[in-house]
Motif scaffolding. Structure first.
Motif, mmCIF file in Angstrom:
data_model
loop_
_atom_site.group_PDB
_atom_site.id
_atom_site.type_symbol
_atom_site.label_atom_id
_atom_site.label_comp_id
_atom_site.label_asym_id
_atom_site.label_seq_id
_atom_site.Cartn_x
_atom_site.Cartn_y
_atom_site.Cartn_z
ATOM 1 N N ARG A 1 0.837 -1.204 0.000
ATOM 2 C CA ARG A 1 0.000 0.000 0.000
ATOM 3 C C ARG A 1 0.875 1.258 0.000
ATOM 4 N N PHE A 2 1.934 1.258 0.807
ATOM 5 C CA PHE A 2 2.814 2.420 0.845
ATOM 6 C C PHE A 2 3.475 2.635 -0.519
ATOM 7 N N ALA A 3 3.890 1.548 -1.157
ATOM 8 C CA ALA A 3 4.541 1.668 -2.461
ATOM 9 C C ALA A 3 3.562 2.165 -3.520
ATOM 10 N N ARG A 4 2.347 1.623 -3.515
ATOM 11 C CA ARG A 4 1.347 2.089 -4.495
ATOM 12 C C ARG A 4 1.009 3.565 -4.264
ATOM 13 N N THR A 5 0.922 3.953 -3.008
ATOM 14 C CA THR A 5 0.649 5.364 -2.709
ATOM 15 C C THR A 5 1.784 6.241 -3.211
ATOM 16 N N SER A 6 3.025 5.775 -3.059
ATOM 17 C CA SER A 6 4.156 6.581 -3.528
ATOM 18 C C SER A 6 4.078 6.804 -5.034
ATOM 19 N N ILE A 7 3.630 5.812 -5.754
ATOM 20 C CA ILE A 7 3.485 5.952 -7.206
ATOM 21 C C ILE A 7 2.350 6.914 -7.528
ATOM 22 N N ASP A 8 1.206 6.715 -6.896
ATOM 23 C CA ASP A 8 0.051 7.582 -7.146
ATOM 24 C C ASP A 8 0.340 9.036 -6.767
ATOM 25 N N ALA A 9 1.098 9.225 -5.691
ATOM 26 C CA ALA A 9 1.365 10.568 -5.188
ATOM 27 C C ALA A 9 2.489 11.267 -5.937
ATOM 28 N N SER A 10 3.165 10.559 -6.815
ATOM 29 C CA SER A 10 4.257 11.160 -7.580
ATOM 30 C C SER A 10 3.708 12.104 -8.635
ATOM 31 N N PHE A 11 4.606 12.853 -9.228
ATOM 32 C CA PHE A 11 4.245 13.753 -10.319
ATOM 33 C C PHE A 11 4.604 13.143 -11.673
ATOM 34 N N ALA A 12 4.726 11.833 -11.711
ATOM 35 C CA ALA A 12 4.995 11.130 -12.966
ATOM 36 C C ALA A 12 3.785 11.223 -13.887
ATOM 37 N N PRO A 13 3.986 11.154 -15.197
ATOM 38 C CA PRO A 13 2.847 11.135 -16.119
ATOM 39 C C PRO A 13 1.946 9.928 -15.865
ATOM 40 N N THR A 14 0.697 10.049 -16.244
ATOM 41 C CA THR A 14 -0.289 8.987 -15.995
ATOM 42 C C THR A 14 0.164 7.653 -16.568
ATOM 43 N N ALA A 15 0.713 7.653 -17.764
ATOM 44 C CA ALA A 15 1.150 6.396 -18.387
ATOM 45 C C ALA A 15 2.278 5.752 -17.592
ATOM 46 N N ARG A 16 3.192 6.565 -17.062
ATOM 47 C CA ARG A 16 4.293 6.019 -16.260
ATOM 48 C C ARG A 16 3.761 5.446 -14.956
ATOM 49 N N LYS A 17 2.808 6.125 -14.338
ATOM 50 C CA LYS A 17 2.215 5.581 -13.118
ATOM 51 C C LYS A 17 1.583 4.216 -13.390
ATOM 52 N N ALA A 18 0.906 4.082 -14.516
ATOM 53 C CA ALA A 18 0.281 2.800 -14.859
ATOM 54 C C ALA A 18 1.338 1.710 -15.017
ATOM 55 N N GLU A 19 2.470 2.043 -15.644
ATOM 56 C CA GLU A 19 3.564 1.073 -15.785
ATOM 57 C C GLU A 19 4.076 0.627 -14.415
ATOM 58 N N LEU A 20 4.241 1.575 -13.526
ATOM 59 C CA LEU A 20 4.777 1.254 -12.215
ATOM 60 C C LEU A 20 3.794 0.444 -11.383
ATOM 61 N N GLN A 21 2.503 0.766 -11.480
ATOM 62 C CA GLN A 21 1.507 -0.026 -10.758
ATOM 63 C C GLN A 21 1.458 -1.448 -11.320
ATOM 64 N N ALA A 22 1.632 -1.601 -12.616
ATOM 65 C CA ALA A 22 1.692 -2.950 -13.191
ATOM 66 C C ALA A 22 2.905 -3.718 -12.678
ATOM 67 N N ALA A 23 3.997 -3.010 -12.448
ATOM 68 C CA ALA A 23 5.186 -3.659 -11.879
ATOM 69 C C ALA A 23 4.917 -4.125 -10.455
ATOM 70 N N VAL A 24 4.139 -3.347 -9.689
ATOM 71 C CA VAL A 24 3.750 -3.801 -8.344
ATOM 72 C C VAL A 24 2.831 -5.022 -8.439
ATOM 73 N N ASP A 25 1.925 -5.015 -9.425
ATOM 74 C CA ASP A 25 1.061 -6.197 -9.639
ATOM 75 C C ASP A 25 1.917 -7.435 -9.860
ATOM 76 N N ALA A 26 2.949 -7.303 -10.680
ATOM 77 C CA ALA A 26 3.825 -8.443 -10.970
ATOM 78 C C ALA A 26 4.578 -8.886 -9.722
ATOM 79 N N TRP A 27 5.023 -7.918 -8.917
ATOM 80 C CA TRP A 27 5.697 -8.241 -7.648
ATOM 81 C C TRP A 27 4.757 -9.016 -6.742
ATOM 82 N N ARG A 28 3.522 -8.587 -6.688
ATOM 83 C CA ARG A 28 2.538 -9.211 -5.780
ATOM 84 C C ARG A 28 2.262 -10.661 -6.162
ATOM 85 N N SER A 29 2.275 -10.922 -7.463
ATOM 86 C CA SER A 29 1.947 -12.282 -7.923
ATOM 87 C C SER A 29 3.124 -13.224 -7.783
#
Length: 337
Positions: free
Chosen positions: A309-337
């Motif tokens: 949750r802390f890691a996902r929040t850090s991505i969401d709270a960043s000033f990265a472009p929307t597409a980059r945030k989606a890439e990073l959240q997908a990387a967390v999905d892969a980590w979780r699995s």
């Protein structure tokens, strides 16, 4: 994941770092290397003697050493090398996006051109995106214990490099320098299209957090841990979705909390406040961002679910472009699995 996450699991967790002073990554060995390169005489006989100074009684005692050692940073190459070393370490601890604070007033006052600072750090960030897959940007921090006119001047100078900047922030000695002093310069920065963050509620009172929100219009609060003293403020932060960039090891080293087991991180999280985990000044405070995740697991029993949750929040709270945030959240999905 119900068992405590392993070291490797937490270090591999893709995360963004949102509270990192690049000058605070100056390790003693690099300080001596740059001192030799630039003919700067440090008041310490060895790397070991300098490292032994990293025992702070409060924020001011840290700042005294912090500003003394940054005297070795003189050229664009110095700032680039400092940034490269941080980014290599951070990438090895799971950082995939980094928004770096820098303190230009402390450098231009020593005769260093602001262009050398911005281009050195920014150039190393561009290399990291290409070579390490770490995206990011720069946040220019105003020194709150310096005159507001100095902040105005450095903002004007930095806006010659607008493509390098994500936003502005406010740091250095907090007590006695409320955010309200900087409302005008923050308004100028926002008019220029920059994001806004500010240190508040580290050593300063919860009212400084309120000022940062109401008078500076910040999108994130850096530190913000003293919000835990004010239930109404916690409720406001939760309702408005304002993230805090919390730095656990820093808070212990600077004695804003007595020890890590007393840290309010989980109380803030339980109140619905969006919290992120960061390293602040890792060369001085005993660990980079992954080390902070390991420390809160050990001291507070942080689970894999909470760390995620802390890691996902850090991505969401960043000033990265929307597409980059989606890439990073997908990387967390892969980590979780």
């Amino acid at each position: 994941m119900t068992t405590p996450p392993s070291d490797d699991t937490l270090l591999a967790l893709p995360k963004a770092e949102l509270h990192l002073h690049i000058e605070g990554t100056l390790e003693p060995d690099l300080a001596f290397e740059l001192a030799g390169r630039n003919g700067v005489e440090l008041p310490y006989a060895s790397v070991e003697e300098l490292a032994a100074q990293y025992d702070f009684s409060d924020l001011q005692s840290f700042l005294d050493l912090y500003y003394a050692t940054m005297a070795v940073l003189r050229t664009e190459d110095d700032f680039a090398e400092l940034t490269r070393r941080y980014l290599r370490t951070a990438a090895a601890q799971g950082v995939r996006h980094a928004e770096l604070f820098f303190d230009p007033q402390a450098h231009v006052a020593r005769g260093v051109p602001i262009e050398a600072v911005i281009d050195g750090i920014g150039g190393a960030l561009a290399e990291a995106e290409r070579d390490l897959g770490v995206s990011g940007g720069l946040i220019l921090c105003f020194l709150r214990d310096q005159p507001v006119e100095s902040a105005d001047a450095v903002l004007t100078a930095a806006l010659t490099r607008p493509e390098r900047l994500l936003g502005v922030g406010l740091d250095s000695a907090e007590v006695g320098y409320p955010p309200e002093l900087f409302a005008g310069v923050f308004a100028r920065a926002k008019d220029a299209g920059l994001h806004a963050v500010a240190h508040a509620g580290e050593e300063g009172p919860p009212s400084y957090i309120v000022q940062a929100l109401d008078l500076l219009g910040v999108e994130r609060v850096d530190h913000g841990i003293r919000a835990a003293e004010d239930p109404e403020l916690m409720a406001r932060l939760a309702a408005d979705g304002i993230p805090l960039t919390v730095c656990p090891l820093s808070n212990v080293r600077l004695r804003t909390v007595p020890d890590l087991s007393a840290h309010p991180l989980l109380r803030l999280d339980a109140a619905g406040v969006r919290v992120t985990v960061n390293s602040d000044d890792p060369a001085y405070f005993g660990g980079y961002v992954g080390d902070n995740y390991l420390a809160i697991r050990d001291a507070l029993g942080v689970t894999a679910e909470q760390a995620e949750r802390f890691a996902r929040t850090s991505i969401d709270a960043s000033f990265a472009p929307t597409a980059r945030k989606a890439e990073l959240q997908a990387a967390v999905d892969a980590w979780r699995s």
